[in-house]
Design a protein around this motif. Structure first.
Motif, PDB file in Angstrom:
ATOM      1  N   TYR A 108      37.785   1.952  48.106  1.00  0.00           N
ATOM      2  CA  TYR A 108      37.092   2.298  49.256  1.00  0.00           C
ATOM      3  C   TYR A 108      37.700   2.057  50.806  1.00  0.00           C
ATOM      4  O   TYR A 108      37.635   3.078  51.444  1.00  0.00           O
ATOM      5  CB  TYR A 108      35.882   1.423  49.406  1.00  0.00           C
ATOM      6  N   VAL A 109      38.198   1.064  50.955  1.00  0.00           N
ATOM      7  CA  VAL A 109      38.979   0.723  52.184  1.00  0.00           C
ATOM      8  C   VAL A 109      40.230   1.713  52.534  1.00  0.00           C
ATOM      9  O   VAL A 109      40.415   1.993  53.617  1.00  0.00           O
ATOM     10  CB  VAL A 109      39.337  -0.693  52.313  1.00  0.00           C
ATOM     11  N   ALA A 110      40.949   2.006  51.351  1.00  0.00           N
ATOM     12  CA  ALA A 110      42.029   2.847  51.629  1.00  0.00           C
ATOM     13  C   ALA A 110      41.541   4.325  51.708  1.00  0.00           C
ATOM     14  O   ALA A 110      42.055   4.966  52.550  1.00  0.00           O
ATOM     15  CB  ALA A 110      42.855   2.914  49.947  1.00  0.00           C
ATOM     16  N   VAL A 112      38.775   4.586  53.471  1.00  0.00           N
ATOM     17  CA  VAL A 112      38.184   4.836  54.724  1.00  0.00           C
ATOM     18  C   VAL A 112      39.467   4.988  55.833  1.00  0.00           C
ATOM     19  O   VAL A 112      39.347   5.713  56.739  1.00  0.00           O
ATOM     20  CB  VAL A 112      37.463   3.481  55.162  1.00  0.00           C
ATOM     21  N   LYS A 113      40.308   3.876  55.503  1.00  0.00           N
ATOM     22  CA  LYS A 113      41.512   3.642  56.468  1.00  0.00           C
ATOM     23  C   LYS A 113      42.449   4.964  56.785  1.00  0.00           C
ATOM     24  O   LYS A 113      42.654   5.427  57.731  1.00  0.00           O
ATOM     25  CB  LYS A 113      42.307   2.633  55.950  1.00  0.00           C
ATOM     26  N   HIS A 114      42.857   5.848  55.432  1.00  0.00           N
ATOM     27  CA  HIS A 114      43.344   6.765  55.564  1.00  0.00           C
ATOM     28  C   HIS A 114      42.574   8.288  55.394  1.00  0.00           C
ATOM     29  O   HIS A 114      42.909   9.318  54.919  1.00  0.00           O
ATOM     30  CB  HIS A 114      44.384   6.898  54.241  1.00  0.00           C
ATOM     31  N   ARG A 115      41.242   8.367  55.774  1.00  0.00           N
ATOM     32  CA  ARG A 115      40.308   9.200  55.989  1.00  0.00           C
ATOM     33  C   ARG A 115      40.439  10.316  54.778  1.00  0.00           C
ATOM     34  O   ARG A 115      40.635  11.322  54.764  1.00  0.00           O
ATOM     35  CB  ARG A 115      40.591  10.172  57.186  1.00  0.00           C
ATOM     36  N   HIS A 117      43.041  10.788  52.508  1.00  0.00           N
ATOM     37  CA  HIS A 117      44.312  11.122  52.541  1.00  0.00           C
ATOM     38  C   HIS A 117      45.144  10.031  51.642  1.00  0.00           C
ATOM     39  O   HIS A 117      46.306  10.291  51.317  1.00  0.00           O
ATOM     40  CB  HIS A 117      44.998  11.508  53.643  1.00  0.00           C
ATOM     41  N   ASN A 118      44.595   9.094  51.211  1.00  0.00           N
ATOM     42  CA  ASN A 118      45.405   8.037  50.337  1.00  0.00           C
ATOM     43  C   ASN A 118      45.622   8.393  49.191  1.00  0.00           C
ATOM     44  O   ASN A 118      44.961   9.386  48.693  1.00  0.00           O
ATOM     45  CB  ASN A 118      44.304   6.514  50.499  1.00  0.00           C
ATOM     46  N   ASP A 119      46.804   8.013  48.350  1.00  0.00           N
ATOM     47  CA  ASP A 119      47.042   8.353  47.279  1.00  0.00           C
ATOM     48  C   ASP A 119      46.057   7.362  46.233  1.00  0.00           C
ATOM     49  O   ASP A 119      46.458   6.359  46.099  1.00  0.00           O
ATOM     50  CB  ASP A 119      48.565   8.023  46.910  1.00  0.00           C
ATOM     51  N   HIS A 125      49.561   3.052  47.025  1.00  0.00           N
ATOM     52  CA  HIS A 125      50.549   1.969  47.402  1.00  0.00           C
ATOM     53  C   HIS A 125      49.792   0.502  47.319  1.00  0.00           C
ATOM     54  O   HIS A 125      50.408  -0.609  47.661  1.00  0.00           O
ATOM     55  CB  HIS A 125      50.486   2.435  49.111  1.00  0.00           C
TER      56      HIS A 125
END
Lengths: 351, 351, 351, 351
Positions: A108-110, A112-115, A117-119, A125
């Motif tokens: 969830y936080v990944a 939010v943080k990367h809007r 676009h996180n992998d 990561h």
């Protein structure tokens, strides 16, 4: 927002669980240091999964490829870069997680943080797989520390509330490092029970460094405890760090807690080590001892309450994929590696 | 070997217990922020000693003098420097400590690190008095956080094993901040008993930050937990830091530990907060909660075993001077201040 | 003692001229940014040798392999690692250099610093080949800057004393970027003459950044000029950096040097730009302009006086191997790349 | 956005031209180093204005007050904080500058960066007065360097195009340090002429460090030239930095530029020093030599074109207040101080 650590020694991690490769750059190693890669690989084996009931089925060979920094088995003063290929990947297991995040996991936080676009694949990561290059860096530092008379080792202090015996620093290597074998078997049994029930368990790793001179570290910020804690909380699933008597010291009287000084053949020592080898942020010549608490693996196969980030509604999650029911055994080398990196950084600064 | 902390916001402490002055430089504050100095002084009062049975007799006025960085009550974008004079000093109390270090105090390691050139008087740079400028910096950050909808507060979680009630973030200001007054009175009583016996006690401070958005911090190093722990271990006497369920999580099953997600009027929340508001090093929108363990004050008036660094022989130490039998009440604002500094630094970085 | 640069954006280089590979880790890139790798490779082509009279014969394909940080052509918030293989190596050319260092080259100091353990082959970590991953990082930053309305470009300002015309920022791409073609041909001719005589020449690269808002950077340290100069002096062979009127300003009167302000459709501008777009360390909204001086290539084929580090006697050196008689044309993309990295780091910090 | 510099040694400046005080914190000084404050004050005198035709009328005593870090004239390992009071201030002179920025001064960018909240009075944090604590820090480092066999000194290389003789490092102290007295008098005359015409002139300061061993610094980033340039561009009015032959090297052939090695009684030396003592970012044992270009003082009394930031219209500015017609003589100790700080930081890191 950084994947690097260190003052004199800079350790930069990179990679995702299912990217083409992952690795580490170690900048600041002294030149002319022999690196025994066979021993490095042996250390990496300690965090390898796929071989027993309490680890995931994923089993890659995890052989490091040295791109730079070593010539004729010796460091040459240039940054050491080691990479690992990602070969055994199963990205489709993670499709559902793109919308429905796992409770107490970084999904969830990944997002939010990367809007968005996180992998997502394999945790990207944020995956525990990033501890592979971390352990590589630690294994290198262990050899350089050993050459300077410093050893770093750890054991499983507890799993699911089952305690090991006290740790005196004698080697307890192996897949499941406990001082007391019976305690170890009970722990394994508790892991297997949890796994059979689709659940997971946590535990505590106790680690120490022997052979450090007094006077390393410093007051206020950049002290030994701050720097070790900074490194240790970077290991996935760590929720607590304590030194010496740690949280128990909060319930002790000073007359019981204080470590009496005495002279031992010209050297100043303490009769007890409630301070965990650190006073005022500085090593006092006694073993540096600390414990690291690991929460239970968040990925469990029991159904869990979550939300759907696309629809904005509550959702039920059934996690697929391979996950350790307890990451503590594989976390032991991660703790050792992190400690070795931080301590070698502090050793390089000198008294 | 550094007395500064922060990425975007740099906080540099200076001073010794009995030097001419001590203070702090805060570099990186946004310009145009109004600073209410009366409220800063009010916060400093929370760490002030000299007013009751459980604090030292030393009572200085501790009024900050602003040298730079503020014009017409507003930050001007230049580093803010605040200094405090040291007026009430009693250096002669510390003469014996030059040769015979206090057990579990920084005397010995300071001597080793600085080869005998450390400022012994009052603990020098290692003195708890350095938390005065720390609290100043924290009080400034608290105001800037409040303006951004973030509050940071703390209570005494336990002293000498006596527990307070759970903390929900409602203000518990005052000299002895507990949620439950009875528990507080029992704690005070246990401190008085220890003091009467020439002894000291430790305790735990629980602190939280409310109002942080999800997405702050980052994976691996420089995550929220690493950075808070780094700051917190710089407070004298801290021996452990844990987030959310902390060490207790090591004994929990995943099905019990994991915080279920749910939608609350369009926002993602969790039903429990065992994670302490941090997943994968990143804020998840729930309160960031952590506990900090303080050892008992090392300076006790009971005779203690030590060594004489001049003669190289064992020695018995009788500590004179004024010392708190329990530093936990005065540590509460130090924990809040440290958290405020680190969290404001993280807030400045943004999601 | 570091191969990394940046505050918000960390760029870590690794590799040696003849190690198995070399590369770069870029930590801190915003997520969701599309990276056009074809354009990155096109930029790398600008620093490629092997195609004309003024470059070395060494001609590797230099295709980057992306190990991490990019998913579906977009950054994912994790560190981006790109590596390059070293395939075309001729280590034996450098045997003599192990004992007899090249004048004005890093051979001698690398030997001293690393006590003989440095990687001699091809210049090791000191090799100009390390500018390949530097250019990769710069090419990535150029795309992110362009998306934010900022362009960075450069031309050859002079070679061997032959000057190009003033530069207005219009693209002058190509192997030999000069505004004035005749000037460029004269420069090429002077390089060929020097090469024919076994000698080398130096030159100056002028670079600018267009589109930066006013207010970036800051006073005293960490200002725009300090940070650009810090990065630029890391390029091999750079011996000087100047902004705007630079050294010429030392001979000017204030009335002639000062850039008059005027209003241009609501925006504050200056009529001249002797300040090179930077006042008090902060961007003023005009183009940031600077020049970087490159010494002549130290590796020349004429016999040179040196010493034998093994025998401790004077020696004559005849350098073999392939070397550019002038590195300025290939230095142009290196200057652009370094500027792009530093400026994007500053842009990420914001006003 | 930072007012601190250094790796091992952290130097943090604070204060504004007309704030209550200004000063510096030096963190990382070795303990037990004797500091001769009389010599520090003597060095500060070199940057003091108010005594001749080419300096401002402002004449404060500028006596440092040591708040911390020194006990019995020796460093004690804790951060050294020195402060200076601002007594002689004339804030009203700067009223007009709040709306109409001085051309080529930091007024406009400070306004933009801090959205109008910057301290306008006397230039605030951008004032040349901040070089007072900088010089203090440098004077301390000079003494520690001297104790390690390293001297740093500088002369006025040129003013308004009038050149001094070459500099061999022999002391040229005094208010107006030139090797050749006649050249110095011509420079003074040119300053006086400019001043009489309400104008200003610039110049170049040449500085060197003698006694550094070979092997200090490192390749790529964090090299000696990068770090010195980073520090030097933080001095107000600096627009260029060059090492050894500097920009002139761009016009030289390699056969002429390269510094031939030779053995001198067992030591490796070079016959010329076009490299300015630095190869590949690392000291080569020869004197480290560099030049720093200073633009003419932006504050001139001639009418200048500017804009009114309140009305958004063009405006004519007549600067009042006291300003040096040439800051170069007072810049000499600033260059020495900056070099001493950076070089001592590098020396602390060791080979």
């Amino acid at each position: 927002m950084s994947s690097s650590v260190g003052n004199r020694l800079k350790v930069q991690l990179f990679g995702q669980s299912h990217s083409r490769g992952l690795g580490v750059v170690i900048d600041g190693l002294p030149a002319g240091e022999e690196i025994d890669l066979a021993r490095v690989v042996e250390f990496l084996r300690r965090r390898m999964g796929g071989r027993n009931a309490y680890s995931t089925k994923r089993a890659e060979l995890d052989m490091p490829e040295i791109l730079s920094g070593i010539v004729d088995n010796k460091t040459c003063g240039a940054p050491l870069c080691a990479i690992f290929e990602n070969t055994n990947t199963r990205g489709s297991d993670y499709d559902e997680l793109r919308a429905v995040p796992r409770p107490s996991h970084a999904d969830y936080v990944a997002f939010v943080k990367h809007r968005g676009h996180n992998d997502v694949s394999g945790g990207g990561h944020f995956s525990g797989r990033l501890t592979l290059p971390l352990c590589f860096a630690g294994a290198v530092c262990l050899q350089l520390l050993e050459r300077r008379g410093v050893t770093v080792d750890a054991h499983i202090h507890s799993i699911a509330g089952i305690m090991d015996e006290p740790f005196d620093g004698l080697p307890v290597n192996g897949d499941f490092p406990t001082v007391n074998k019976d305690a170890g078997e009970k722990m394994i049994s508790s892991i297997e029970t949890a796994a059979a029930e689709g659940d997971s368990v946590g535990g505590v790793v106790e680690c120490g460094a022997w052979g450090l001179p007094a006077g390393l570290g410093g007051p206020i910020f950049d002290n030994i405890e701050s720097r070790l804690a900074y490194g240790l909380f970077a290991i996935p699933a760590v929720k607590g760090v304590e030194f010496g008597a740690g949280f128990a010291s909060a319930g002790m009287r000073g007359s019981r807690y204080n470590d009496p000084f005495y002279m031992d053949q010209g050297a100043v020592k303490t009769k007890t080590n409630n301070s965990g080898g650190v006073l005022g942020g500085i090593s006092n010549g006694m073993p540096v001892l600390f414990r690291t608490a690991f929460k239970p693996t968040p990925s469990i196969s029991l159904p869990q309450e979550s939300v759907n980030l696309v629809t904005g509604r509550d959702a039920t999650l059934n996690v697929k994929g391979r996950h350790d029911p307890c990451i503590v055994p594989r976390a032991v080398p991660c703790v050792i590696a992190t400690a070795a990196i931080v301590i070698f950084d502090i050793v390089l600064e000198g008294v």
